[in-house]
Scaffold this motif. Structure first.
Motif, PDB file in Angstrom:
ATOM      1  N   THR A 118      36.589  41.581  51.989  1.00  0.00           N
ATOM      2  CA  THR A 118      35.979  42.512  51.033  1.00  0.00           C
ATOM      3  C   THR A 118      34.755  41.821  50.430  1.00  0.00           C
ATOM      4  OG1 THR A 118      37.478  41.804  49.244  1.00  0.00           O
ATOM      5  CG2 THR A 118      38.172  43.714  50.566  1.00  0.00           C
ATOM      6  N   VAL A 119      34.826  41.428  49.169  1.00  0.00           N
ATOM      7  CA  VAL A 119      33.721  40.747  48.481  1.00  0.00           C
ATOM      8  C   VAL A 119      33.906  39.233  48.583  1.00  0.00           C
ATOM      9  CG1 VAL A 119      33.366  42.677  46.887  1.00  0.00           C
ATOM     10  CG2 VAL A 119      34.956  40.861  46.261  1.00  0.00           C
ATOM     11  N   TRP A 120      32.907  38.452  48.114  1.00  0.00           N
ATOM     12  CA  TRP A 120      33.082  36.996  48.069  1.00  0.00           C
ATOM     13  C   TRP A 120      34.180  36.667  47.061  1.00  0.00           C
ATOM     14  CZ3 TRP A 120      30.757  32.341  49.907  1.00  0.00           C
ATOM     15  CH2 TRP A 120      29.943  32.532  51.035  1.00  0.00           C
ATOM     16  N   GLY A 121      34.951  35.624  47.351  1.00  0.00           N
ATOM     17  CA  GLY A 121      36.074  35.289  46.500  1.00  0.00           C
ATOM     18  C   GLY A 121      36.045  33.866  45.986  1.00  0.00           C
ATOM     19  N   ILE A 122      36.729  33.673  44.867  1.00  0.00           N
ATOM     20  CA  ILE A 122      37.051  32.345  44.356  1.00  0.00           C
ATOM     21  C   ILE A 122      38.472  32.088  44.823  1.00  0.00           C
ATOM     22  CG2 ILE A 122      37.398  30.894  42.321  1.00  0.00           C
ATOM     23  CD1 ILE A 122      35.499  32.763  40.788  1.00  0.00           C
ATOM     24  N   GLY A 123      38.697  30.940  45.457  1.00  0.00           N
ATOM     25  CA  GLY A 123      40.013  30.699  46.012  1.00  0.00           C
ATOM     26  C   GLY A 123      40.557  29.324  45.714  1.00  0.00           C
ATOM     27  N   CYS A 124      41.879  29.234  45.794  1.00  0.00           N
ATOM     28  CA  CYS A 124      42.583  27.962  45.658  1.00  0.00           C
ATOM     29  C   CYS A 124      43.956  28.120  46.273  1.00  0.00           C
ATOM     30  CB  CYS A 124      42.684  27.543  44.183  1.00  0.00           C
ATOM     31  SG  CYS A 124      43.836  28.536  43.215  1.00  0.00           S
ATOM     32  N   ASP A 125      44.669  27.026  46.343  1.00  0.00           N
ATOM     33  CA  ASP A 125      46.046  27.009  46.827  1.00  0.00           C
ATOM     34  C   ASP A 125      46.907  27.825  45.862  1.00  0.00           C
ATOM     35  OD1 ASP A 125      48.718  26.348  47.394  1.00  0.00           O
ATOM     36  OD2 ASP A 125      48.315  24.199  47.562  1.00  0.00           O
ATOM     37  N   ALA A 126      47.504  28.893  46.356  1.00  0.00           N
ATOM     38  CA  ALA A 126      48.310  29.780  45.517  1.00  0.00           C
ATOM     39  C   ALA A 126      49.628  29.158  45.068  1.00  0.00           C
ATOM     40  CB  ALA A 126      48.580  31.095  46.258  1.00  0.00           C
ATOM     41  N   THR A 127      49.941  27.968  45.584  1.00  0.00           N
ATOM     42  CA  THR A 127      51.171  27.295  45.158  1.00  0.00           C
ATOM     43  C   THR A 127      50.889  26.181  44.149  1.00  0.00           C
ATOM     44  OG1 THR A 127      51.141  25.628  46.936  1.00  0.00           O
ATOM     45  CG2 THR A 127      52.198  27.751  47.443  1.00  0.00           C
ATOM     46  N   ASN A 128      49.619  25.962  43.811  1.00  0.00           N
ATOM     47  CA  ASN A 128      49.210  24.866  42.934  1.00  0.00           C
ATOM     48  C   ASN A 128      48.823  25.419  41.557  1.00  0.00           C
ATOM     49  OD1 ASN A 128      47.566  22.936  41.563  1.00  0.00           O
ATOM     50  ND2 ASN A 128      47.113  21.910  43.492  1.00  0.00           N
ATOM     51  N   ALA A 129      49.706  25.242  40.576  1.00  0.00           N
ATOM     52  CA  ALA A 129      49.488  25.807  39.235  1.00  0.00           C
ATOM     53  C   ALA A 129      48.216  25.282  38.574  1.00  0.00           C
ATOM     54  CB  ALA A 129      50.699  25.542  38.346  1.00  0.00           C
ATOM     55  N   ASP A 130      47.889  23.998  38.761  1.00  0.00           N
ATOM     56  CA  ASP A 130      46.670  23.443  38.159  1.00  0.00           C
ATOM     57  C   ASP A 130      45.421  24.092  38.756  1.00  0.00           C
ATOM     58  OD1 ASP A 130      48.147  21.748  36.535  1.00  0.00           O
ATOM     59  OD2 ASP A 130      48.019  20.057  37.941  1.00  0.00           O
ATOM     60  N   GLN A 151      32.140  41.096  34.843  1.00  0.00           N
ATOM     61  CA  GLN A 151      30.864  41.261  35.541  1.00  0.00           C
ATOM     62  C   GLN A 151      31.129  41.906  36.910  1.00  0.00           C
ATOM     63  OE1 GLN A 151      27.808  40.309  34.160  1.00  0.00           O
ATOM     64  NE2 GLN A 151      29.052  39.952  32.341  1.00  0.00           N
ATOM     65  N   PRO A 152      30.082  42.441  37.563  1.00  0.00           N
ATOM     66  CA  PRO A 152      30.278  43.028  38.897  1.00  0.00           C
ATOM     67  C   PRO A 152      30.707  41.969  39.921  1.00  0.00           C
ATOM     68  CG  PRO A 152      28.124  43.646  37.983  1.00  0.00           C
ATOM     69  CD  PRO A 152      28.712  42.612  37.068  1.00  0.00           C
ATOM     70  N   ALA A 153      31.527  42.378  40.876  1.00  0.00           N
ATOM     71  CA  ALA A 153      31.967  41.486  41.950  1.00  0.00           C
ATOM     72  C   ALA A 153      30.778  41.130  42.844  1.00  0.00           C
ATOM     73  CB  ALA A 153      33.050  42.168  42.783  1.00  0.00           C
ATOM     74  N   ALA A 154      30.781  39.924  43.394  1.00  0.00           N
ATOM     75  CA  ALA A 154      29.704  39.469  44.290  1.00  0.00           C
ATOM     76  C   ALA A 154      29.942  40.032  45.688  1.00  0.00           C
ATOM     77  CB  ALA A 154      29.658  37.949  44.323  1.00  0.00           C
ATOM     78  N   GLN A 155      29.175  41.063  46.033  1.00  0.00           N
ATOM     79  CA  GLN A 155      29.319  41.660  47.363  1.00  0.00           C
ATOM     80  C   GLN A 155      28.843  40.715  48.454  1.00  0.00           C
ATOM     81  OE1 GLN A 155      27.897  45.691  47.855  1.00  0.00           O
ATOM     82  NE2 GLN A 155      28.084  46.067  45.664  1.00  0.00           N
ATOM     83  N   LEU A 198      46.422  32.016  49.811  1.00  0.00           N
ATOM     84  CA  LEU A 198      45.168  31.585  49.222  1.00  0.00           C
ATOM     85  C   LEU A 198      44.769  32.568  48.123  1.00  0.00           C
ATOM     86  CD1 LEU A 198      42.697  29.670  49.545  1.00  0.00           C
ATOM     87  CD2 LEU A 198      41.825  31.278  51.247  1.00  0.00           C
ATOM     88  N   VAL A 199      44.562  32.058  46.912  1.00  0.00           N
ATOM     89  CA  VAL A 199      44.086  32.936  45.838  1.00  0.00           C
ATOM     90  C   VAL A 199      42.761  33.549  46.276  1.00  0.00           C
ATOM     91  CG1 VAL A 199      43.119  32.959  43.493  1.00  0.00           C
ATOM     92  CG2 VAL A 199      45.293  31.800  43.945  1.00  0.00           C
ATOM     93  N   SER A 200      42.601  34.830  45.986  1.00  0.00           N
ATOM     94  CA  SER A 200      41.364  35.530  46.332  1.00  0.00           C
ATOM     95  C   SER A 200      41.007  36.475  45.202  1.00  0.00           C
ATOM     96  CB  SER A 200      41.532  36.311  47.636  1.00  0.00           C
ATOM     97  OG  SER A 200      40.312  36.933  47.975  1.00  0.00           O
ATOM     98  N   THR A 201      40.247  35.975  44.252  1.00  0.00           N
ATOM     99  CA  THR A 201      39.775  36.812  43.157  1.00  0.00           C
ATOM    100  C   THR A 201      38.258  36.905  43.286  1.00  0.00           C
ATOM    101  OG1 THR A 201      39.765  37.114  40.757  1.00  0.00           O
ATOM    102  CG2 THR A 201      39.656  34.843  41.546  1.00  0.00           C
ATOM    103  N   SER A 202      37.704  38.019  42.902  1.00  0.00           N
ATOM    104  CA  SER A 202      36.270  38.231  43.101  1.00  0.00           C
ATOM    105  C   SER A 202      35.432  37.126  42.456  1.00  0.00           C
ATOM    106  CB  SER A 202      35.852  39.597  42.569  1.00  0.00           C
ATOM    107  OG  SER A 202      36.203  39.730  41.213  1.00  0.00           O
ATOM    108  N   ALA A 203      34.358  36.762  43.140  1.00  0.00           N
ATOM    109  CA  ALA A 203      33.477  35.682  42.688  1.00  0.00           C
ATOM    110  C   ALA A 203      32.536  36.202  41.608  1.00  0.00           C
ATOM    111  CB  ALA A 203      32.694  35.105  43.870  1.00  0.00           C
ATOM    112  N   PRO A 258      35.613  45.979  46.784  1.00  0.00           N
ATOM    113  CA  PRO A 258      36.939  45.370  46.618  1.00  0.00           C
ATOM    114  C   PRO A 258      38.006  46.174  47.376  1.00  0.00           C
ATOM    115  CG  PRO A 258      35.816  45.573  44.508  1.00  0.00           C
ATOM    116  CD  PRO A 258      35.006  46.358  45.513  1.00  0.00           C
ATOM    117  N   SER A 259      39.130  45.569  47.589  1.00  0.00           N
ATOM    118  CA  SER A 259      40.221  46.232  48.308  1.00  0.00           C
ATOM    119  C   SER A 259      40.834  47.355  47.476  1.00  0.00           C
ATOM    120  CB  SER A 259      41.318  45.220  48.647  1.00  0.00           C
ATOM    121  OG  SER A 259      41.987  44.800  47.477  1.00  0.00           O
TER     122      SER A 259
END
Length: 189
Positions: free
Chosen positions: A26-38, A139-143, A129-134, A172-173
């Motif tokens: 979908t759009v560009w995302g901010i991501g991280c390990d979804a099992t890592n709380a920090d 603010q508007p999502a980064a297309q 993998l966390v996938s939240t809009s960048a 976005p989805s």
């Protein structure tokens, strides 16, 4: 840099608990390990987002999705098989994920990505993998890559190179919540 090298670099950062910016289905995302709380906490901080607002996770397959939900209802598989547009499904009974990623009601938002880059990234990472809009919350999502605010580029540990030159509309989805008895609620079309 080849896509393979880009994915290898991103996976190394993710495995160290880092945060990345990457293109998704979908759009560009901010991501991280979804099992890592920090790492999840850092994503909330980078977005200036209240951690009571749940984040979406991407996975590469049906099998991977099943690792993060206690019981996937049959209607979820029917929905996943039927949709054409990228669709995120909110399911009850989240397991094996960072506690600060799971909604207060115990649910998690998951999407199986079929787009080549994000699919391969999830496959190589072997975890959700966390996938939240960048974007900064509100603010508007980064297309496209060019839409990403400089402060986000500076806040993450790795920015993927793949698809940076792309300039086309992305949305976005869709988000659909499935209840324990198969109730369907459309959150976002």
């Amino acid at each position: 840099m080849t896509q393979e090298e880009d994915i290898k670099n991103a996976v190394e950062v993710l495995r160290r608990g880092g945060v990345i910016l990457y293109p998704t289905d979908t759009v560009w995302g901010i991501g991280c390990d979804a099992t890592n709380a920090d790492a999840v906490a850092r994503v909330y901080q980078i977005k200036h987002r209240d951690d009571s607002k749940a984040l979406i996770c991407l996975v590469d397959s049906d099998a991977r999705l099943q690792r993060y939900v206690r019981n996937v209802p049959a209607v979820a598989w029917d929905l996943i098989d039927a949709v054409v547009k990228p669709t995120t499904v909110i399911l009850d009974g989240a397991v094996n994920l960072a506690p600060n990623l799971i909604a207060e009601d115990g649910s998690i938002a998951l999407r199986i990505t079929k787009e080549p880059f994000s699919h391969e990234l999830c496959y190589r990472f072997q975890k959700a993998l966390v996938s939240t809009s960048a974007n900064i919350s509100g603010q508007p999502a980064a297309q496209n890559f060019s839409d990403i605010a400089p402060e986000l580029l500076d806040a993450v540990d790795y920015v993927c190179f793949s698809r940076r030159q792309e300039h086309k509309p992305h949305t976005p989805s869709s988000i659909i919540k499935l209840g324990p008895q198969g109730e369907v609620t459309i959150i976002r079309k």
